[in-house]
Design an enzyme around this catalytic site. Structure first.
Site, PDB file in Angstrom:
ATOM      1  N   ARG A   1      34.868  47.835  49.444  1.00 48.98           N
ATOM      2  CA  ARG A   1      35.622  49.040  49.142  1.00 48.98           C
ATOM      3  C   ARG A   1      34.705  50.263  49.308  1.00 48.98           C
ATOM      4  NH1 ARG A   1      39.579  46.636  49.824  1.00 48.98           N
ATOM      5  NH2 ARG A   1      41.297  46.201  48.406  1.00 48.98           N
TER       6      ARG A   1
ATOM      7  N   HIS B   1      38.723  49.944  58.337  1.00 43.98           N
ATOM      8  CA  HIS B   1      39.263  49.038  57.307  1.00 43.98           C
ATOM      9  C   HIS B   1      40.103  47.931  57.955  1.00 43.98           C
ATOM     10  CE1 HIS B   1      40.394  48.744  52.788  1.00 43.98           C
ATOM     11  NE2 HIS B   1      40.503  47.554  53.364  1.00 43.98           N
TER      12      HIS B   1
HETATM   13  P1  NDP Z   1      36.415  37.334  44.374  1.00 43.22           P
HETATM   14  O1  NDP Z   1      37.042  37.842  43.134  1.00 43.22           O
HETATM   15  O2  NDP Z   1      36.740  35.954  44.818  1.00 43.22           O
HETATM   16  O3  NDP Z   1      34.817  37.416  44.236  1.00 43.22           O
HETATM   17  C1  NDP Z   1      34.161  38.472  43.649  1.00 43.22           C
HETATM   18  C2  NDP Z   1      32.672  38.147  43.518  1.00 43.22           C
HETATM   19  O4  NDP Z   1      31.990  39.328  43.074  1.00 43.22           O
HETATM   20  C3  NDP Z   1      32.393  37.044  42.486  1.00 43.22           C
HETATM   21  O5  NDP Z   1      31.348  36.223  42.942  1.00 43.22           O
HETATM   22  C4  NDP Z   1      31.927  37.847  41.266  1.00 43.22           C
HETATM   23  O6  NDP Z   1      31.038  37.151  40.405  1.00 43.22           O
HETATM   24  C5  NDP Z   1      31.198  38.989  41.943  1.00 43.22           C
HETATM   25  N1  NDP Z   1      31.071  40.133  41.031  1.00 43.22           N
HETATM   26  C6  NDP Z   1      32.068  40.845  40.448  1.00 43.22           C
HETATM   27  N2  NDP Z   1      31.552  41.805  39.653  1.00 43.22           N
HETATM   28  C7  NDP Z   1      30.204  41.674  39.727  1.00 43.22           C
HETATM   29  C8  NDP Z   1      29.125  42.353  39.121  1.00 43.22           C
HETATM   30  N3  NDP Z   1      29.313  43.360  38.263  1.00 43.22           N
HETATM   31  N4  NDP Z   1      27.885  41.945  39.415  1.00 43.22           N
HETATM   32  C9  NDP Z   1      27.654  40.910  40.260  1.00 43.22           C
HETATM   33  N5  NDP Z   1      28.644  40.223  40.883  1.00 43.22           N
HETATM   34  C10 NDP Z   1      29.905  40.611  40.613  1.00 43.22           C
HETATM   35  O7  NDP Z   1      36.745  38.398  45.520  1.00 43.22           O
HETATM   36  P2  NDP Z   1      36.929  38.145  47.089  1.00 43.22           P
HETATM   37  O8  NDP Z   1      35.714  37.467  47.595  1.00 43.22           O
HETATM   38  O9  NDP Z   1      38.237  37.531  47.373  1.00 43.22           O
HETATM   39  O10 NDP Z   1      37.022  39.653  47.633  1.00 43.22           O
HETATM   40  C11 NDP Z   1      36.007  40.613  47.426  1.00 43.22           C
HETATM   41  C12 NDP Z   1      36.490  42.000  47.794  1.00 43.22           C
HETATM   42  O11 NDP Z   1      36.604  42.149  49.204  1.00 43.22           O
HETATM   43  C13 NDP Z   1      37.899  42.365  47.308  1.00 43.22           C
HETATM   44  O12 NDP Z   1      37.892  42.753  45.945  1.00 43.22           O
HETATM   45  C14 NDP Z   1      38.293  43.492  48.226  1.00 43.22           C
HETATM   46  O13 NDP Z   1      37.976  44.739  47.648  1.00 43.22           O
HETATM   47  C15 NDP Z   1      37.433  43.283  49.466  1.00 43.22           C
HETATM   48  N6  NDP Z   1      38.255  43.016  50.661  1.00 43.22           N
HETATM   49  C16 NDP Z   1      38.131  43.834  51.755  1.00 43.22           C
HETATM   50  C17 NDP Z   1      38.858  43.603  52.897  1.00 43.22           C
HETATM   51  C18 NDP Z   1      38.676  44.440  54.122  1.00 43.22           C
HETATM   52  O14 NDP Z   1      39.435  44.291  55.092  1.00 43.22           O
HETATM   53  N7  NDP Z   1      37.695  45.311  54.191  1.00 43.22           N
HETATM   54  C19 NDP Z   1      39.808  42.488  52.974  1.00 43.22           C
HETATM   55  C20 NDP Z   1      39.852  41.675  51.786  1.00 43.22           C
HETATM   56  C21 NDP Z   1      39.108  41.951  50.676  1.00 43.22           C
HETATM   57  P3  NDP Z   1      31.536  35.836  39.593  1.00 43.22           P
HETATM   58  O15 NDP Z   1      31.687  34.779  40.663  1.00 43.22           O
HETATM   59  O16 NDP Z   1      30.420  35.537  38.677  1.00 43.22           O
HETATM   60  O17 NDP Z   1      32.832  36.200  38.949  1.00 43.22           O
HETATM   61  C1  OXD Z   2      42.396  43.757  50.848  1.00 42.89           C
HETATM   62  C2  OXD Z   2      42.139  44.716  51.915  1.00 42.89           C
HETATM   63  O1  OXD Z   2      41.953  43.974  49.726  1.00 42.89           O
HETATM   64  O2  OXD Z   2      42.804  44.641  52.973  1.00 42.89           O
HETATM   65  O3  OXD Z   2      43.050  42.745  51.124  1.00 42.89           O
HETATM   66  O4  OXD Z   2      41.248  45.562  51.789  1.00 42.89           O
END
Ligand code: NDP
Ligand code: OXD
Length: 313
Positions: free
Chosen positions: A228, A276
């Protein structure tokens, strides 16, 4: 009872047709149809309007088109029902494709060669081998874990940072704030796949960039952000590219989207911009995933991939 589609800036009718075909025995409506809000059990949303949930007294779940739910959780009138996020193999596959393409581009010093080509310069810089480069992935969730595994499989040294400890074969895990600087000090290419929360907002800043390992990549360490725009301080990225703290960046997301034409990021030849598109939600798999969630729930089973509102992801 019915499913309502409320998708701003997306082909709502196209998705509605898909859901209609996947769930012939369940009513599917869009905002253009006439319906009573009290009949809506599920609402499928992207950028919902302020009054999106008004009158939905029988709502059972909110289904999010996005994998990231940061904006949705800030909705001023979000009902207190489960929010289900999109978790999908196809989306995960596409995100890993993006990450691998950018990591290998930077490891092979393509950014330098692109500049040399423009200037018609023949100069041999030798790219380090993949195993000499350490990729540090922030966020080892659905997306980070898949990217970590695939990068490891093609030869990179891979580290990951998450809130709780993770065990991924061949990947060194760093957990929690206390290990953040150790993680950065072991990283040449930093990849952000974190959710946007109060804890992670602005985490990609000059202090973070200065803590990265130097000396392995010509030009300096690299940042790749596909999570993001709120994670990054763009003024710090510009300053870090200009003073050599960072050698190059790949950005798929921005503080303001679309990226304003006035942004200095456009002008930097070490900044690689995509609009994006790292991993967009695919209609066919999205319909399959959410219609199955509804069918399971209607059959009396629990919901899955529920967002933890306390954590913010
Ligand atoms: P998940 O919820 O599966 O994973 C999030 C990870 O981040 C987990 O490992 C979590 O730790 C870690 N995390 C969260 N907060 C912290 C913190 N404060 N410190 C350290 N680690 C942290 O999310 P996804 O992998 O599915 O997606 C990640 C992001 O990708 C989405 O939220 C979205 O914003 C972005 N995205 C972007 C897209 C694009 O096209 N650019 C498309 C899809 C998604 P823990 O495992 O310990 O909970
Ligand atoms: C998502 C994105 O969060 O497209 O799926 O960014």
């Amino acid at each position: 009872m019915a499913l309502l589609l409320h998708l701003t800036g997306i082909d709502e009718a196209g998705w509605a047709k898909g859901f209609g075909e996947a769930m012939p025995d369940y009513r599917v409506v869009t905002r253009d149809d006439s319906f009573d809000p009290a009949e809506i059990e599920y609402i499928f949303v992207w950028k919902p309007e302020p009054d999106a949930f008004a009158g939905m007294s029988n709502l059972k779940a909110i289904l999010s088109l996005g994998a990231g739910v940061d904006a949705l959780l800030e909705h001023p009138a979000l009902p207190n029902v489960p929010v289900i996020r999109f978790v999908d193999e196809e989306l995960t596959h596409c995100m890993s494709d993006y990450v691998i393409s950018q990591v290998t581009m930077h490891q092979r010093l393509f950014t330098r060669y692109a500049a040399h080509q423009k200037a018609k310069v023949w100069r041999q810089l030798y790219p380090p081998a993949s195993h000499e480069i350490s990729v540090g992935i922030m966020g080892l969730g659905v997306l980070g874990t898949d990217a970590a595994r695939k990068l490891k499989a093609i030869g990179f040294t891979v580290n990951g940072w998450s809130r709780s400890a993770k065990s991924i074969d061949g990947v060194e895990g760093f957990a929690g704030d206390a290990r953040f600087n150790d993680f950065l000090a072991a990283t040449d290419i930093l990849v952000c796949l974190l959710p946007l929360t109060d804890e992670t907002r602005g985490i990609l800043n000059m202090q973070t960039f200065k803590a990265l390992r130097t000396g392995r990549l010509v030009g300096g360490p690299v940042l790749i952000n596909a999570a993001r725009g709120g994670h990054q301080k763009e003024a710090d990225i510009v300053a870090a590219l200009n003073d050599g703290t960072l050698g190059a960046v790949s950005l798929d997301v921005f503080e303001v989207e679309p990226l304003p034409r006035t942004s200095p990021l456009w002008e930097l030849d070490t900044c690689f911009i995509t609009p994006h598109i790292a991993a967009i939600s695919n209609e066919q798999s999205g319909v399959g995933y959410f219609s199955q969630i509804i069918a399971d729930h209607q059959a009396g089973n629990g919901l899955r991939n529920i967002v933890d509102r306390g954590r913010g992801y």
